[in-house]
Design an enzyme around this catalytic site. Structure first.
Site, mmCIF file in Angstrom:
data_model
loop_
_atom_site.group_PDB
_atom_site.id
_atom_site.type_symbol
_atom_site.label_atom_id
_atom_site.label_comp_id
_atom_site.label_asym_id
_atom_site.label_seq_id
_atom_site.Cartn_x
_atom_site.Cartn_y
_atom_site.Cartn_z
ATOM 1 C CD GLU A 62 -6.599 5.172 2.675
ATOM 2 O OE1 GLU A 62 -7.552 5.268 3.460
ATOM 3 O OE2 GLU A 62 -5.421 5.007 3.056
ATOM 4 C CG ASP A 76 -9.701 7.568 6.896
ATOM 5 O OD1 ASP A 76 -8.649 7.502 6.217
ATOM 6 O OD2 ASP A 76 -9.720 7.823 8.111
ATOM 7 C CE LYS A 116 -3.051 2.691 3.092
ATOM 8 N NZ LYS A 116 -3.886 2.698 4.313
ATOM 9 C CE LYS A 144 -6.384 8.902 8.095
ATOM 10 N NZ LYS A 144 -6.979 7.837 8.917
ATOM 11 N NE ARG A 165 -10.621 -1.281 4.333
ATOM 12 C CZ ARG A 165 -11.145 -1.408 5.552
ATOM 13 N NH1 ARG A 165 -12.264 -2.085 5.729
ATOM 14 N NH2 ARG A 165 -10.535 -0.876 6.596
HETATM 15 N N1 BES Z 1 -3.986 4.692 7.018
HETATM 16 C C1 BES Z 1 -5.083 4.445 7.873
HETATM 17 C C2 BES Z 1 -4.723 3.499 9.028
HETATM 18 C C3 BES Z 1 -3.696 3.993 10.002
HETATM 19 C C4 BES Z 1 -4.066 4.654 11.147
HETATM 20 C C5 BES Z 1 -2.357 3.730 9.787
HETATM 21 C C6 BES Z 1 -3.126 5.092 12.042
HETATM 22 C C7 BES Z 1 -1.396 4.161 10.688
HETATM 23 C C8 BES Z 1 -1.775 4.837 11.814
HETATM 24 C C9 BES Z 1 -6.225 3.824 7.091
HETATM 25 O O1 BES Z 1 -6.333 4.208 5.771
HETATM 26 C C10 BES Z 1 -7.485 4.224 7.764
HETATM 27 O O2 BES Z 1 -7.764 5.394 7.787
HETATM 28 N N2 BES Z 1 -8.208 3.262 8.291
HETATM 29 C C11 BES Z 1 -9.438 3.537 8.958
HETATM 30 C C12 BES Z 1 -10.451 2.495 8.542
HETATM 31 C C13 BES Z 1 -11.842 2.787 8.981
HETATM 32 C C14 BES Z 1 -12.376 4.009 8.285
HETATM 33 C C15 BES Z 1 -12.700 1.588 8.670
HETATM 34 C C16 BES Z 1 -9.177 3.478 10.449
HETATM 35 O O3 BES Z 1 -8.369 2.645 10.894
HETATM 36 O O4 BES Z 1 -9.751 4.293 11.166
HETATM 37 ZN ZN ZN Z 2 -4.591 4.856 4.860
HETATM 38 MN MN MN Z 3 -7.450 5.991 5.554
#
Ligand code: BES
Ligand code: ZN
Ligand code: MN
Length: 489
Positions: A338, A336, A254, A266, A340
């Site tokens: 994204e 967010d 990724k 965010k 996947r």
């Molecule tokens: N890149 C983030 C995950 C992340 C969070 C990586 C903190 C490193 C540190 C990912 O794209 C994300 O935002 N995931 C969301 C998924 C949710 C919306 C289902 C998350 O973990 O909140």
């Molecule tokens: Zn991300």
């Molecule tokens: Mn994200």
């Protein structure tokens, strides 16, 4: 690129010790017995070495612990580091000793008196890895080690053992640089250019642009970048060091160069950390670099989806439905989630084009992974117990934390959509697992696959055993070992 400092192995030569500039380090066993080097140092320092080794604190020292004599009498050196290390240290002990030396080295040259201690090349790896500093954006660069000479009994052998390990150090540094780099510098275009430059090492590099991705039907991947001014790119890196007919191992990363969350924006606090959201792609790039540098006798293909997740008038909206290259449609509940969407198409493309023997993906995929495992372990998911266990063993052997989490139909049920073939989030419960279930829908049934959620380990706020604060390069060593054991044994 940040380069590890030079480390050379040389014959032991004690005649000019008193005149050596910089720092001197000597390895001494826990029992305090002195070899010829220590006896010579002791004589020059008027007995100070023997006093350290006879003190109660030495009896309590653990392998890798150091007692420093500053401005030692009888030596030109600015310091003498006495390193507690058994004559036959474990790999972990040897690397730790090297790391402890790197932490003290400052902007000095270092001479290490290693005598007959074995695994000295592992000490060198620890020294190289912990000597990393990301200072390319500072007016005044960090204090960097001015080179290391290691005196030991069999320098030629040690140098030969160290060569592949130094290739690892360079790969880890490459990963760390990419992961630490801010998003205004490491755009998708700049990332692709840095990968393209690895063609000089014998890697075959291809960069697919948006038109080509569109042609391939990658509507899921493309939907992530459509709000950004930076173009979405898929980079394919092939290393063909193995037999012609050997199916490659595929590594998929990724590479979200910045993750604002998109329209599902965010919160401001901590958003700056999302420069590391390309950490999975960074690890894939670092492994490919190491394999090329050490001339691995294996076929490995690395694929990274480079994209930026931004809100704008052209960005994907919550509720949009996109079509993946596989043909399955996805309802985007949360923009967010994204990562996947990126991996879905890149995983499918990897299988269609390369028919790999197995597939590993790496992604800073979910915040939930940090809630579950913190910064100590990456989450490991897989559809093949033997393959997953192989990876877990490799990670353990390299001291890279990894812990398996389950998959299962009940979790998959959580990503059913009312209007499309699936949705891109499964709610708060088991967030890392539902993300992995989503990915598994893009893995062919007989394809051995593991998914590594590295959200907690790719970049950290406090130093680790072999890395300063910031990007760790977690996974480069473990995946290199996996390649060795699976394809080169
Ligand atoms: N890149 C983030 C995950 C992340 C969070 C990586 C903190 C490193 C540190 C990912 O794209 C994300 O935002 N995931 C969301 C998924 C949710 C919306 C289902 C998350 O973990 O909140
Ligand atoms: Zn991300
Ligand atoms: Mn994200």
């Amino acid at each position: 690129m940040t380069q590890p400092q030079d480390i050379a192995f040389v014959e032991t030569q004690l005649d000019d010790l008193a005149q050596v500039a910089g720092r001197i380090a000597a390895l001494a066993p826990p029992d305090g017995k002195m070899d010829a080097s220590l006896r010579r140092l002791n004589r020059l320092c008027k007995g100070a070495v023997a006093r350290v080794l006879a003190a109660p604190s030495w009896a309590e020292a653990k392998p890798g612990d150091i007692t420093t004599l500053e401005m030692p009498v009888g030596l030109q050196a600015v310091a003498l580091d006495l390193v507690c290390l058994p004559r036959r240290p474990t790999q972990t002990e040897a690397r730790r000793a090297g790391a402890q030396l790197a932490k003290r080295q400052g902007a000095q040259p270092l001479l290490v008196l290693a005598g007959a201690t074995v695994r000295i090349s592992e000490l060198a790896l620890g020294l190289a890895l912990r000597g990393y500093a990301f200072d390319v954006h500072r007016k005044t660069p960090a204090k960097r080690g001015q080179g290391v000479r290691i005196m030991c009994t069999r320098p030629a052998e040690a140098q030969a053992n160290a060569a592949p390990l130094m290739a690892m150090a360079e790969g880890v540094f490459f990963t760390r640089d990419l992961t630490n780099e801010p998003a205004n510098v490491l755009t998708t275009t700049e990332f692709a250019a840095r990968l393209q430059a690895m063609a000089d090492l014998g890697l075959k590099i291809e960069v697919l642009d948006e038109a080509q991705l569109h042609e391939l039907g990658m509507g899921s991947f493309l939907s992530v970048g459509q709000g950004s001014a930076s173009p979405t790119k898929l980079v394919v890196m092939q290393w063909q060091g193995g037999p012609k007919d050997q199916a490659p191992l595929a590594l998929v990363g990724k590479g979200v160069v910045f993750d604002t969350g998109g329209i599902s924006l965010k919160p401001a606090a901590g958003m700056e950390d999302m420069t590391m959201d390309m950490g999975g792609a960074g690890v894939v790039a670092g492994v490919m670099r190491s394999l090329a540098l050490r001339g691995a006798k294996a076929n490995v293909v690395g694929l990274v989806g480079l994209v930026e997740n931004m809100p704008s008038g052209t960005a994907t909206r919550p509720g949009d439905v996109v079509r993946s290259m596989k043909g399955d449609t996805i309802e985007v509940i949360n923009t967010d989630a994204e990562g996947r969407l990126v991996l879905a198409d890149v995983l499918w493309y990897a299988q269609e084009r390369f028919s790999p023997c197995a597939m590993v993906d790496l992604a800073t995929l979910t915040g939930a992974c940090i809630i579950a495992l913190g910064h100590e372990n990456a989450a490991v998911f897989g559809n093949d117990d033997a393959f997953a266990n192989r990876f877990l063993k490799a990670a353990q052997a390299e001291g890279e934390g990894a812990w398996r989490l389950p998959l299962g139909q009940a979790y998959d049920d959580l990503i059913k959509s009312q209007i499309a073939d699936m949705k891109n989030t499964g709610g708060r419960a088991a967030g890392s697992i539902t993300a992995a279930q989503f990915l598994q829908r893009f893995v062919k049934p007989d394809m051995p696959w593991i998914h590594l959620d590295i959200a907690g380990v790719a970049s950290v706020k406090s130093e680790t055993a072999l890395a300063p604060q910031g990007a760790t390069g977690w996974g480069v060593l473990a995946l290199n070992r996996l390649v060795q054991e699976m394809l080169e044994a």
